[in-house]
Motif scaffolding. Structure first.
Motif, PDB file in Angstrom:
ATOM      1  N   ILE A 254       0.803  -1.226   0.000  1.00 37.58           N
ATOM      2  CA  ILE A 254       0.000   0.000   0.000  1.00 37.58           C
ATOM      3  C   ILE A 254       0.841   1.284   0.000  1.00 37.58           C
ATOM      4  N   MET A 255       2.160   1.154   0.144  1.00 36.80           N
ATOM      5  CA  MET A 255       2.967   2.376   0.218  1.00 36.80           C
ATOM      6  C   MET A 255       3.034   3.059  -1.144  1.00 36.80           C
ATOM      7  N   LYS A 256       3.199   4.371  -1.115  1.00 37.28           N
ATOM      8  CA  LYS A 256       3.347   5.164  -2.332  1.00 37.28           C
ATOM      9  C   LYS A 256       4.815   5.159  -2.739  1.00 37.28           C
ATOM     10  N   THR A 257       5.057   4.972  -4.023  1.00 39.69           N
ATOM     11  CA  THR A 257       6.434   4.958  -4.519  1.00 39.69           C
ATOM     12  C   THR A 257       6.656   5.922  -5.684  1.00 39.69           C
ATOM     13  N   ASP A 258       5.580   6.369  -6.321  1.00 42.10           N
ATOM     14  CA  ASP A 258       5.718   7.221  -7.503  1.00 42.10           C
ATOM     15  C   ASP A 258       5.449   8.687  -7.167  1.00 42.10           C
ATOM     16  N   ASN A 259       6.197   9.560  -7.837  1.00 41.57           N
ATOM     17  CA  ASN A 259       5.983  11.014  -7.739  1.00 41.57           C
ATOM     18  C   ASN A 259       6.002  11.511  -6.292  1.00 41.57           C
ATOM     19  N   LEU A 260       6.914  10.962  -5.512  1.00 45.24           N
ATOM     20  CA  LEU A 260       7.037  11.409  -4.126  1.00 45.24           C
ATOM     21  C   LEU A 260       7.637  12.818  -4.090  1.00 45.24           C
ATOM     22  N   VAL A 261       7.074  13.664  -3.273  1.00 41.27           N
ATOM     23  CA  VAL A 261       7.583  15.031  -3.105  1.00 41.27           C
ATOM     24  C   VAL A 261       8.542  15.022  -1.918  1.00 41.27           C
ATOM     25  N   THR A 262       9.804  15.207  -2.207  1.00 38.14           N
ATOM     26  CA  THR A 262      10.822  15.178  -1.158  1.00 38.14           C
ATOM     27  C   THR A 262      11.597  16.498  -1.136  1.00 38.14           C
ATOM     28  N   PHE A 263      12.224  16.778  -0.019  1.00 44.31           N
ATOM     29  CA  PHE A 263      13.094  17.943   0.104  1.00 44.31           C
ATOM     30  C   PHE A 263      14.460  17.484   0.589  1.00 44.31           C
ATOM     31  N   HIS A 264      15.460  18.268   0.260  1.00 39.01           N
ATOM     32  CA  HIS A 264      16.822  17.960   0.678  1.00 39.01           C
ATOM     33  C   HIS A 264      17.265  18.914   1.781  1.00 39.01           C
ATOM     34  N   THR A 265      18.145  18.451   2.610  1.00 42.85           N
ATOM     35  CA  THR A 265      18.607  19.271   3.731  1.00 42.85           C
ATOM     36  C   THR A 265      19.225  20.578   3.259  1.00 42.85           C
ATOM     37  N   GLU A 266      19.773  20.590   2.032  1.00 46.06           N
ATOM     38  CA  GLU A 266      20.429  21.800   1.540  1.00 46.06           C
ATOM     39  C   GLU A 266      19.455  22.748   0.840  1.00 46.06           C
ATOM     40  N   ASP A 267      18.204  22.355   0.635  1.00 42.42           N
ATOM     41  CA  ASP A 267      17.232  23.225  -0.016  1.00 42.42           C
ATOM     42  C   ASP A 267      16.986  24.470   0.840  1.00 42.42           C
ATOM     43  N   PHE A 268      16.827  25.610   0.165  1.00 41.68           N
ATOM     44  CA  PHE A 268      16.497  26.841   0.872  1.00 41.68           C
ATOM     45  C   PHE A 268      14.994  26.926   1.073  1.00 41.68           C
ATOM     46  N   THR A 269      14.601  27.400   2.251  1.00 41.06           N
ATOM     47  CA  THR A 269      13.175  27.409   2.580  1.00 41.06           C
ATOM     48  C   THR A 269      12.373  28.301   1.641  1.00 41.06           C
TER      49      THR A 269
END
Length: 556
Positions: A254-269
Motif C-alpha cells: 500500500i505504500m506510495k512509490t511514484d511522484n514522491l515530493v521530497t526535500f533535501h537538507t540543503e534546499d532553501f526554505t
C-alpha cells in the motif's frame, strides 16, 4: 558532548585579502576564548590571486564557499523517523507511527535511501476495505507476518513463504458444506473440530489457521506437512483473528512509490514554500547530502526555523553582503568602512574604526584578549594591512595600521617591503584572465539618494604596462555590464601603486558628468586621470556619493 552552535564569519562578496584574512583571524580569537560556540570562516565569492598567494604562503586552507546565508531545510527541526522497511506489516507500521506520533512514515532501503511512503490515511483505507477476501493473497503476504499479526506462530510449513493465491474464509460450517465454498489454495480460519481440518486438507487449501490456542492433532500436522499446507496457531478467537488478519499485509503493498515530493537538507526554505502549498501533504520526506532519508518535515516547521548566525567582517552594506543576509541573525560586525544599509532586529556588537584595514582591528582584539598571535595568523593580518593600505600609500592608512603591520611582520618573520612586492605581483598577474574575471575581482555596488546606483571595480598594480593591457580588455566588457544587476553606471579604477594615481574608466548615462561634478576635471582619451587617488573607499566613493546627491544636476 553537546553539539556546538555553528556561527559563520564572512566578509563581503568578491572578497579581498582583508575580508578573508580577518574572517580567519576572528574565528581563531573566538574559538580560543568562547565556551560553547564553533566559529567557522566562510567566503562569499571566489578568491583573487593575491589572496590565494597569501593563503598558500602561510599554509592556510581557504574558507569554504557560502553563496547564500538564507535558512535551509537543515535549519529546521526535522522530525526524525524510526527505521521502517517494506516487508513489515501495516500493523507494525501503525504501532510504530502511534508510538512516535507520526502521520507519515518513510520506508527505507538498507542503505537508508527512500523507497516509499505510508500515511495513517493509507492504513485506514486498507483496513476499511472489509469486503476484499483476496487482499492477503494479492499482497503476497508472508505467513510469518500473518502469524505475528494475530499473535500466533507457524506450527507447520515455511513461515517465510507467501500466501499468493486464494481467498480468506472462516470455516464454521459442517464438512459437507465446507467443500462447497472452500476452494483450492484458500486460507481458512477454523475451530477445534478434526473433521473440519480433514475436509480443509482434502480441499487442498494453502493455509489453516486454528484459534483459541487449540492444539492440532499429530495426524493433521503430518498430513498438512506432507501436502505442503501451512498451519498457524493463534491464541485469539475467530472473530478477533478475522478482524486482525488484514493488518498483516506488507507495507510495500500500500505504500506510495511514484511522484514522491521530497526535500533535501540543503534546499532553501524560500524555494520550497510554494511546493508545500501546492501539494499540501501533512509531511514531506527529507533527504540528506548522502541520499539518505533522515525524517520528515511539515508546514509547522516554518514556525520554529533556526536562522543561521553570522558575524560580518570588512563590510556593513547589504548589497555587499552574502545573499539573503536579511534571513540570517547577525551577531556582530567588525568593519572600517562608512556606515551602510544593514539593519538588525536586535542590538548587536558593532565595532567600526577609522583605520585602513579590518586586520588592524583584529590585531587590537588579540591584544585585548591577551592572546598570543600564531605566526601564520600574523602573516595573514600583515598581508591584509599591506593590501588594504597599498603598502601604507593609501590615504586611509593610519599610524595604527603601520604599527600593527610592523608588529605582525616581526611575529610572522617577514620583510614588509619584500613580501609586499611578491604579493602585489601575484595579485596583478591578470594577463591570462577574462575581462569578466578582472572586472569582478574587486567590485562593489553603491546606491545613493535619488536611486542613483553605480558599481566600482578596482585593480592595483605596480606595473603600468600591465594596467594598459587590462584597460583594453575592460572597456568592451563595461559596455555589456552597464544596466545589469540594477547598476546604471559602471566605473573601474586602474590604480598604479608606484605612481600613487588612478586612471578611472567609466560607462553609462550620466557617469561622465558625475565624475566631472565630483572632481571638477574633464576626461582625457576616454578616461579620468586622478592624481593621488588610490583609495576607492576614502578618495573616490565619498565624492561620487556627494555628486549623485546634488540637486538640480543634469545627471541626477
Amino acid at each position: 558532548m553537546k553539539n556546538q552552535e555553528r556561527i559563520y564569519v564572512i566578509g563581503h562578496k568578491n572578497p579581498d585579502t582583508d575580508s578573508i584574512c580577518s574572517a580567519i583571524a576572528y574565528c581563531d580569537i573566538r574559538n580560543r576564548t568562547g565556551q560553547c560556540n564553533n566559529y567557522v570562516p566562510k567566503r562569499a565569492g571566489q578568491l583573487n590571486e593575491e589572496t590565494q598567494y597569501v593563503l598558500n604562503r602561510f599554509g592556510i586552507q581557504p574558507p569554504g564557499y557560502l553563496s547564500n546565508i538564507g535558512t535551509q531545510v537543515k535549519d529546521m527541526d526535522i522530525r526524525r523517523s524510526p527505521e521502517a522497511n517494506k516487508s513489515m506489516s501495516i500493523k507494525n507500521a501503525w504501532d510504530l507511527m502511534q508510538a512516535n506520533s507520526l502521520v507519515t512514515l518513510p520506508i527505507r532501503r538498507e542503505d537508508g535511501s527512500l523507497e516509499g511512503l505510508i500515511t495513517i490515511g493509507d492504513i485506514a483505507t486498507s483496513y476499511m476495505d472489509t469486503t476484499d477476501s483476496y487482499l492477503l493473497s494479492r499482497a503476497k503476504t508472508p505467513y510469518e507476518r500473518i502469524a505475528e499479526t494475530i499473535g500466533g506462530k507457524v506450527v507447520v510449513g515455511d513461515g517465510k513463504s507467501r500466501f499468493c493465491e486464494g481467498k480468506v474464509m472462516v470455516g464454521t460450517a459442517n464438512p459437507d458444506i465446507l467443500k462447497e465454498y472452500v476452494g483450492e489454495n484458500d486460507m481458512i480460519i477454523m475451530g477445534d473440530r478434526v473433521e473440519d481440518h480433514l475436509q480443509a486438507i482434502e480441499q487442498k487449501v494453502q493455509c489453516i489457521i486454528v484459534g483459541m490456542g487449540i492444539r492440532v492433532t499429530d495426524k493433521i500436522l503430518k498430513m498438512a506437512k506432507d501436502r505442503g499446507i501451512v498451519i498457524i496457531s493463534s491464541p485469539h478467537d475467530t472473530f478477533t483473528i478475522s478482524r486482525l488478519i488484514n493488518q498483516s499485509i506488507p507495507v510495500e503493498y500500500i505504500m506510495k512509490t511514484d511522484n514522491l515530493v521530497t526535500f533535501h537538507t540543503e534546499d532553501f526554505t524560500d524555494d520550497i514554500q510554494d511546493v508545500m502549498i501546492k501539494h499540501r501533504h501533512r509531511a514531506f520526506p527529507v533527504i540528506d547530502k548522502k541520499g539518505r532519508c533522515i525524517g520528515t518535515m511539515s508546514r509547522r516547521n516554518f514556525l520554529d526555523m533556526h536562522k543561521k548566525k553570522v558575524v560580518l567582517v570588512d563590510h556593513n552594506e547589504k548589497d555587499q553582503a552574502v545573499d539573503n543576509i536579511d534571513k540570517a541573525e547577525i551577531l556582530e560586525i567588525v568593519d572600517h568602512h562608512k556606515l551602510g544599509s544593514l539593519q538588525t532586529v536586535m542590538p548587536i556588537s558593532f565595532r567600526n574604526q577609522p583605520v585602513g584595514c579590518t586586520g588592524t582591528i583584529l590585531y587590537q582584539m588579540y591584544g585585548e584578549q591577551k592572546l598570543e598571535i600564531p605566526k601564520k595568523i600574523a602573516g595573514l593580518l600583515c598581508a591584509a594591512i599591506i593590501s588594504d593600505t597599498l603598502m601604507f600609500r593609501s590615504p586611509t592608512c593610519t599610524l595604527q595600521d603601520k604599527m600593527a603591520a610592523g608588529a605582525l611582520a616581526l611575529i610572522a618573520d617577514i620583510s614588509i617591503e619584500t613580501f609586499a612586492k611578491e604579493m602585489f605581483k601575484a595579485g596583478s598577474n591578470l594577463k591570462d584572465k577574462l575581462p569578466e574575471e578582472i572586472f569582478f575581482q574587486d567590485y562593489k555596488k553603491f546606491i545613493a539618494e535619488g536611486d542613483v546606483s553605480f558599481g566600482v571595480g578596482q585593480i592595483s598594480s605596480m606595473d603600468a604596462d600591465e594596467l594598459s593591457e587590462i584597460k583594453e580588455k575592460l572597456l568592451p566588457f563595461m559596455v555589456s555590464e552597464c544596466g545589469r544587476h540594477g547598476v546604471s553606471r559602471v566605473y573601474f579604477m586602474l590604480t598604479d601603486i608606484m605612481e600613487q594615481s588612478t586612471e578611472l574608466l567609466f560607462y553609462g548615462e550620466g557617469s561622465k558628468e558625475m565624475v566631472q561634478s565630483a572632481f571638477g576635471i574633464s576626461p582625457m582619451n576616454g578616461s579620468f586621470y586622478l592624481k593621488g587617488v588610490v583609495s576607492r573607499k576614502k578618495q573616490l566613493i565619498p565624492h561620487l556619493m556627494e555628486a549623485a546627491q546634488m540637486e538640480g544636476g543634469d545627471f541626477i
